[in-house]
Design a protein around this motif. Structure first.
Motif, short mmCIF file in Angstrom:
data_model
loop_
_atom_site.label_atom_id
_atom_site.label_comp_id
_atom_site.label_asym_id
_atom_site.label_seq_id
_atom_site.Cartn_x
_atom_site.Cartn_y
_atom_site.Cartn_z
N GLU A 66 0.92 -1.23 -0.06
CA GLU A 66 0.03 0.00 -0.01
C GLU A 66 0.88 1.28 0.21
O GLU A 66 0.51 2.09 -0.58
CB GLU A 66 -0.92 -0.15 1.20
N GLN A 67 1.88 1.37 0.70
CA GLN A 67 2.76 2.33 0.74
C GLN A 67 3.62 2.73 -0.64
O GLN A 67 3.57 3.80 -1.02
CB GLN A 67 3.90 2.16 2.13
N LEU A 68 3.61 1.61 -1.11
CA LEU A 68 4.33 1.74 -2.58
C LEU A 68 3.53 2.46 -3.44
O LEU A 68 3.68 3.18 -4.31
CB LEU A 68 5.14 0.42 -3.10
N MET A 69 2.15 1.82 -3.39
CA MET A 69 1.31 2.06 -4.35
C MET A 69 0.90 3.54 -4.34
O MET A 69 0.95 4.55 -5.16
CB MET A 69 0.00 1.22 -3.88
N ARG A 70 0.84 4.20 -2.95
CA ARG A 70 0.45 5.57 -2.42
C ARG A 70 1.43 6.35 -2.91
O ARG A 70 1.29 7.41 -3.49
CB ARG A 70 0.37 5.61 -1.21
N SER A 71 2.78 5.74 -2.96
CA SER A 71 3.90 6.71 -3.33
C SER A 71 4.12 6.74 -4.88
O SER A 71 4.41 7.98 -5.26
CB SER A 71 5.37 6.18 -2.62
N ARG A 72 3.62 5.60 -5.35
CA ARG A 72 3.67 5.70 -7.09
C ARG A 72 2.54 6.81 -7.44
O ARG A 72 2.69 7.62 -8.41
CB ARG A 72 3.42 4.43 -7.46
N TYR A 73 1.29 6.87 -6.58
CA TYR A 73 0.42 8.04 -6.98
C TYR A 73 0.76 9.30 -6.86
O TYR A 73 0.72 10.15 -7.75
CB TYR A 73 -1.05 7.61 -6.16
N SER A 74 1.54 9.40 -5.72
CA SER A 74 2.28 11.00 -5.55
C SER A 74 3.05 11.01 -6.77
O SER A 74 3.30 12.13 -6.69
CB SER A 74 2.86 10.86 -3.96
N ALA A 75 4.04 10.14 -7.11
CA ALA A 75 4.85 10.20 -8.01
C ALA A 75 4.07 10.68 -9.42
O ALA A 75 4.83 11.63 -10.26
CB ALA A 75 5.71 8.94 -8.53
N TYR A 76 3.19 9.92 -9.55
CA TYR A 76 2.38 10.69 -10.90
C TYR A 76 1.86 12.31 -10.56
O TYR A 76 2.05 13.11 -11.52
CB TYR A 76 0.94 9.80 -11.02
N ALA A 77 1.59 12.31 -9.40
CA ALA A 77 0.99 13.83 -9.15
C ALA A 77 2.09 14.84 -9.22
O ALA A 77 1.74 15.95 -9.47
CB ALA A 77 0.24 13.74 -7.78
N THR A 78 3.40 14.26 -9.01
CA THR A 78 4.34 15.34 -9.06
C THR A 78 5.22 14.80 -10.33
O THR A 78 6.47 15.43 -10.03
CB THR A 78 5.22 15.14 -7.81
N GLN A 79 4.90 14.32 -11.13
CA GLN A 79 5.57 14.07 -12.40
C GLN A 79 6.80 13.41 -12.25
O GLN A 79 7.78 13.85 -12.89
CB GLN A 79 5.59 15.31 -13.15
N ASN A 80 6.92 12.42 -11.17
CA ASN A 80 8.13 11.93 -11.16
C ASN A 80 8.56 10.35 -11.78
O ASN A 80 8.32 9.41 -11.28
CB ASN A 80 8.51 11.74 -9.43
N ALA A 81 8.78 10.66 -12.87
CA ALA A 81 8.77 9.61 -14.07
C ALA A 81 9.76 8.65 -13.54
O ALA A 81 9.53 7.28 -13.81
CB ALA A 81 8.86 9.93 -15.31
N GLN A 82 10.96 9.06 -13.37
CA GLN A 82 12.01 8.32 -12.94
C GLN A 82 11.55 7.10 -11.75
O GLN A 82 12.13 6.03 -11.93
CB GLN A 82 13.19 9.14 -12.37
#
Ligand SMILES: [Zn+2]
Ligand SMILES: [Zn+2]
Length: 166
Positions: A29-45
């Protein structure tokens, strides 16, 4: 501001620690949430690096970046998450039954508003959680909120002054 992923913590206390690599995601869940936040902050890397190697071949960093740039993420709701502790699973991970997270996300892409619901599988690779496969359960367009409606992201601002400011 509360974290993009919808937790009650701030971004700094929550996903930013994981995106900056100071902390590892402790659960699917934490990884999934962090990936959502990565989308929101455009952190493609980060999105690329947290995708399982078997799936990385299908993805181009530039495509992830392009998609993230064109998309506004409004809301995430995690419906269910299998919890596995990374330490106890380091040696005994059952690849046939990877833990899953069921979530819905709302986003705007090219001025259209969508809701997607997915069942994502996560595996451990190189001693960290990675996104493996996503099974789409539903994905459909919703009517765009009206300009003076409260923004669905929960900011309590009008849509036109918030996520609908395009
Ligand atoms: Zn977060
Ligand atoms: Zn908003």
């Amino acid at each position: 501001m509360s974290c993009y992923c919808g937790s009650s913590q701030t971004f700094e206390q929550c996903c930013q620690k994981i995106l900056s690599r100071n902390n590892k995601a402790q659960s699917p869940e934490q990884l999934m949430r962090s990936r959502y936040s990565a989308y929101a902050t455009q952190n493609a890397q980060y999105l690329f690096e947290t995708t399982a190697k078997a799936q990385q071949a299908d993805q181009q960093l530039s495509e992830i970046a392009e998609w993230a740039k064109q998309t506004v993420w409004l809301k995430l709701v995690v419906h269910h998450a299998d919890e596995r502790d990374i330490v106890s699973n380091k040696t005994t991970f059952d690849i046939k039954h990877p833990p899953k997270v069921n979530f819905s996300a709302w986003y705007i892409h090219n001025k259209k508003y969508y809701q997607m619901t997915e069942l994502s599988s996560f595996i451990i690779e190189d001693e960290q959680w990675k996104y493996s496969i996503g099974e789409s359960l539903s994905h459909h367009e919703l009517p765009l909120p009206k300009r003076n409606d409260l923004c669905p992201c929960g900011s309590t601002k009008k849509f036109k002054r918030c996520c609908g400011n395009f």
